[in-house]
Design a protein around this motif. Structure first.
Motif, short mmCIF file in Angstrom:
data_model
loop_
_atom_site.label_atom_id
_atom_site.label_comp_id
_atom_site.label_asym_id
_atom_site.label_seq_id
_atom_site.Cartn_x
_atom_site.Cartn_y
_atom_site.Cartn_z
N PHE A 1 0.91 -1.49 -0.29
CA PHE A 1 0.17 0.54 -0.23
C PHE A 1 0.89 0.74 -0.25
O PHE A 1 2.11 0.82 -0.50
CB PHE A 1 -0.66 0.05 1.43
N ASN A 2 0.20 2.43 0.12
CA ASN A 2 0.90 3.48 -0.06
C ASN A 2 1.40 4.38 1.08
O ASN A 2 2.60 4.98 1.62
CB ASN A 2 0.02 5.01 -0.69
N SER A 3 0.26 3.76 2.81
CA SER A 3 0.78 4.71 3.61
C SER A 3 0.42 3.54 4.98
O SER A 3 -0.17 2.72 5.11
CB SER A 3 0.34 5.67 4.18
N GLY A 4 1.40 4.23 6.42
CA GLY A 4 1.65 3.47 7.59
C GLY A 4 -0.52 3.00 7.73
O GLY A 4 -0.69 1.60 8.02
N ALA A 5 -1.34 4.48 7.66
CA ALA A 5 -2.64 4.42 8.43
C ALA A 5 -3.59 3.13 7.26
O ALA A 5 -4.28 2.28 6.84
CB ALA A 5 -3.03 5.43 7.52
N GLU A 6 -3.04 3.04 6.03
CA GLU A 6 -4.05 2.40 4.60
C GLU A 6 -3.25 0.92 4.96
O GLU A 6 -4.11 -0.33 5.53
CB GLU A 6 -3.09 2.50 3.84
N ALA A 7 -2.07 0.76 5.80
CA ALA A 7 -1.70 -0.55 6.06
C ALA A 7 -2.44 -1.40 7.38
O ALA A 7 -3.03 -2.46 6.91
CB ALA A 7 0.11 -0.74 6.29
N VAL A 8 -2.59 -0.24 8.17
CA VAL A 8 -3.39 -0.87 9.55
C VAL A 8 -4.28 -1.01 9.64
O VAL A 8 -5.71 -2.78 9.08
CB VAL A 8 -3.24 0.49 10.38
N GLU A 9 -5.44 -0.05 8.21
CA GLU A 9 -6.90 -0.03 7.76
C GLU A 9 -6.57 -1.74 6.86
O GLU A 9 -7.88 -2.12 7.63
CB GLU A 9 -7.18 1.16 6.44
N ASN A 10 -6.63 -1.69 6.06
CA ASN A 10 -6.12 -3.00 5.62
C ASN A 10 -5.69 -4.64 5.61
O ASN A 10 -6.48 -5.63 5.79
CB ASN A 10 -5.24 -2.96 4.48
#
Length: 444
Positions: free
Chosen positions: A123-132
């Protein structure tokens, strides 16, 4: 690679006239909600130095918030990314895939803890990683509840704001937030009422009791915890806390997620901070230091869990961009060649004794903590009451900035000074930065 002399140089006021001009343009064009630690504008950077548009050279104890672990403009990162730029900048992995994405996933399978079969999604960002990671855990368990810990930080999207503890500046006025998020105590050794040695087992018992009574473990999809809490104040949970939660998750079929976005990739003296207590997470989220400054993030985990989401359920137009993947391969190459986990331990061996000596000298320092090149001082008004000292923290940071040292503040109570130098910084710059820090303490 940009040649930047590895020497501090302050030739104007901070900020200088050119930075002030750019700040005026920024104020007119950039949203006020986007903050900056320092009002200086970077022109070039390398190693442990950031040079601003006025020619000042600042010692970097921030690394872009743990991003430029291998240094800014690291040779292998530039070489790999430049080669990829010449071939193509984008096709979208979901349209026509490319080898770089696969190669990064292979490296993550090799480097992350555990010898089980692993897969990754980028993904692109840490927040995206956590959300996924939450999406994947919910898909795998067919459950909805997500458990996080006090003082934790996980991002700025709606779901990750819900997962994050701290209201200001991350959540204030931005609700309502995503439901089915539950917060439990964390073992904060310095502030644990019965003493640091009791924090791990006691906090774990409290957390497990809350989950059992208030949620029901059979309803919990994931427990998400930073092995060293970043924005919460560089808190390494008391010994025994993480293993107890890991065992509880295993017992109840809960996906245990280690959020290593700030603590991962050699930062704490190991490839990943969860290795300190031999934690093998089901999923691990990474970003920041993964790609030498280019936007990239990942969820890596047990193959059967990662494969739970249906085809097309994970992705994003830019996720695993080919240039970012190339940069990540260059960054990982650098980490291996320079043995950056050992380098982080060396940085700790220089910094921590000097920080401890400052604590002996200045009562405002309540705690010295951290591992590797992820170190912090917690400042208090009174050591007996441990009342936070946010004003002194801000004044200290400003004094450092004025003298040409980039430092960052953090913590739930805004009273922690954190140190995240690039792992390639020279010992001379480390010691000079610590000299500046000591002088700043004498001034405040």
């Amino acid at each position: 690679m940009t040649a930047v002399p590895q020497e501090r140089r302050v030739i104007t006021a901070i900020p200088g006239p050119k930075s002030q001009e750019l700040q005026a343009r920024r104020n007119a064009a950039v949203a006020a909600g986007v903050g900056s630690v320092m009002p200086v504008f970077a022109a070039r950077a390398a190693g442990g130095i950031v040079e601003d548009v006025d020619g000042n050279r600042l010692i970097d104890f921030g690394a872009g918030i743990a991003v430029t672990t291998v240094g800014v403009s690291a040779e292998a990162v530039v070489r790999h990314a430049t080669a990829q730029l010449a071939d193509f900048t984008h096709t979208c992995f979901m349209v026509t895939p490319y080898e770089g994405y696969v190669a990064v996933a292979e490296q993550l399978a090799e480097l992350t803890p555990g010898d089980h079969a692993k897969k990754s999604a980028l993904f692109n960002s840490g927040a995206e990683a956590v959300e996924n990671a939450v999406k994947i855990a919910r898909s795998y368990t067919k459950r909805q509840a997500v458990v996080v810990v006090d003082h934790g930080y996980h991002g700025r999207t709606n779901l990750t704001m819900a997962l994050t503890s701290k209201n200001m500046p991350y959540k204030n006025g931005f609700g309502p937030f995503a439901p089915e998020v539950y917060r439990v105590p964390v073992a904060y050794p310095y502030r644990w009422a019965t003493g640091p040695d009791n924090s791990g087992p006691e906090a774990a018992r409290q957390a497990i009791e809350q989950i059992t009574k208030q949620i029901g473990p059979e309803n919990v999809a994931a427990i998400i915890v930073e092995p060293v809490l970043g924005e919460g104040g560089f808190i390494a949970p008391g010994k025994g806390y993480l293993p107890a939660l890991r065992d509880f998750a295993t017992e109840h079929g809960i996906v245990f997620v280690a959020d290593e976005i700030q603590s991962g990739f050699c930062r704490t003296g190991q490839w990943f901070a969860c290795e300190d207590e031999n934690i093998v997470p089901d999923l691990i989220t990474t970003a920041k230091g993964i790609a030498g400054g280019l936007p990239l993030a990942a969820v890596t985990g047990r193959a059967e869990i990662m494969d739970a989401a249906h085809s097309g359920g994970l992705g994003g137009t830019y996720g695993g961009n080919p240039v970012a993947c190339a940069a990540a391969l260059g960054a990982i190459e650098t980490m291996k060649e320079l043995d950056l986990p050992a380098r982080a331990r060396h940085i700790e061996s220089i910094m921590k004794p000097r920080l401890a000596a400052l604590a002996e000298k200045y009562d405002v320092i309540g705690d010295v903590r951290g591992r590797g090149a992820m170190l912090a001082l917690e400042l208090v008004k009174d050591r007996a009451t441990k009342e936070p000292a946010p004003e002194a923290t801000a004044a200290l940071a400003k004094a450092c900035h004025t003298a040409g040292l980039i430092v960052l503040t953090t913590g739930t109570y805004n009273n922690v000074v954190r140190f995240l130098p690039p792992l390639v910084i020279g010992d001379d710059l480390l010691n000079e930065g610590l000299d500046i820090l000591e002088q700043a303490f004498s001034e405040i």
